[in-house]
Design an enzyme around this catalytic site. Structure first.
Site, mmCIF file in Angstrom:
data_model
loop_
_atom_site.group_PDB
_atom_site.id
_atom_site.type_symbol
_atom_site.label_atom_id
_atom_site.label_comp_id
_atom_site.label_asym_id
_atom_site.label_seq_id
_atom_site.Cartn_x
_atom_site.Cartn_y
_atom_site.Cartn_z
ATOM 1 N N CYS A 55 0.710 -1.306 0.092
ATOM 2 C CA CYS A 55 -0.001 0.068 0.072
ATOM 3 C C CYS A 55 0.893 1.252 -0.211
ATOM 4 C CB CYS A 55 -0.986 0.118 1.162
ATOM 5 S SG CYS A 55 -1.897 1.368 1.554
ATOM 6 N N ASP B 199 -0.443 -5.613 0.595
ATOM 7 C CA ASP B 199 -1.794 -5.877 -0.175
ATOM 8 C C ASP B 199 -1.460 -7.096 -1.008
ATOM 9 O OD1 ASP B 199 -3.189 -3.750 0.566
ATOM 10 O OD2 ASP B 199 -2.509 -2.494 -1.095
#
Length: 129
Positions: free
Chosen positions: A34, A41
Site C-alpha cells: 500500500c 496488499d
C-alpha cells in the site's frame, strides 16, 4: 540458481494463430505494498486473453508478478500497469486483467481493465441448452 523477480516478460509463438481461443491464467499470490501505509496488499490476478501471434510464457509471468511484492502501488494503477505491460509484449486480440484484492479495512476491491485490438471482432459464443 534461484529464481529472481524480473520485469522481463517473455512470449512464444501462438501454436494456432488461425483460431480464436481464450487463455485463462489465475495468479493467486500477487502482492504489492500500500503506497499510503507500506502494508502488504494481497490479490488474486485473473488474466484472460485471446492471443494473436504471441502467447505469454508462464515462468516469466510468474517472475514479473513477483516483482511487484516490494513496490508501493494503488490497486487501480498496478492493475493497469500489468495490463499495459502484457499487451505491449504480446499484442493480443483481446486481454482482460481482473485483480481481486483481499479485504483491507472492511473493503474488498476488484479492478477490471481490458484492451481490444482495433481490428478484432469476437465470435458469437455458442449458447448450449
Amino acid at each position: 540458481m534461484p529464481s529472481q523477480p524480473s520485469k522481463t516478460l517473455e512470449t512464444f509463438d501462438n501454436p494456432r494463430p488461425d483460431h480464436d481461443y481464450t487463455i485463462r491464467i489465475e495468479i493467486p499470490e500477487f502482492t504489492c505494498l500500500c503506497p499510503k501505509t507500506g502494508q502488504p496488499d494481497f490479490a488474486t490476478i485473473l488474466l484472460e486473453y485471446v492471443p494473436d501471434r504471441q502467447c505469454i510464457e508462464l515462468k516469466s509471468l510468474k517472475m514479473y508478478i513477483w516483482s511487484f511484492r516490494d513496490e508501493g502501488a494503488f490497486h487501480e494503477a498496478v492493475t493497469n500497469t500489468i495490463l499495459d505491460d502484457l499487451v505491449t509484449v504480446s499484442r493480443p486480440r483481446f486481454m482482460r486483467v481482473t485483480a481481486r484484492f483481499n479485504v483491507r479495512g472492511g473493503i474488498y476491491t476488484t479492478v477490471v481493465a481490458e484492451r481490444r485490438a482495433p481490428d478484432w471482432e469476437p465470435t458469437t459464443p455458442v449458447a448450449l441448452p
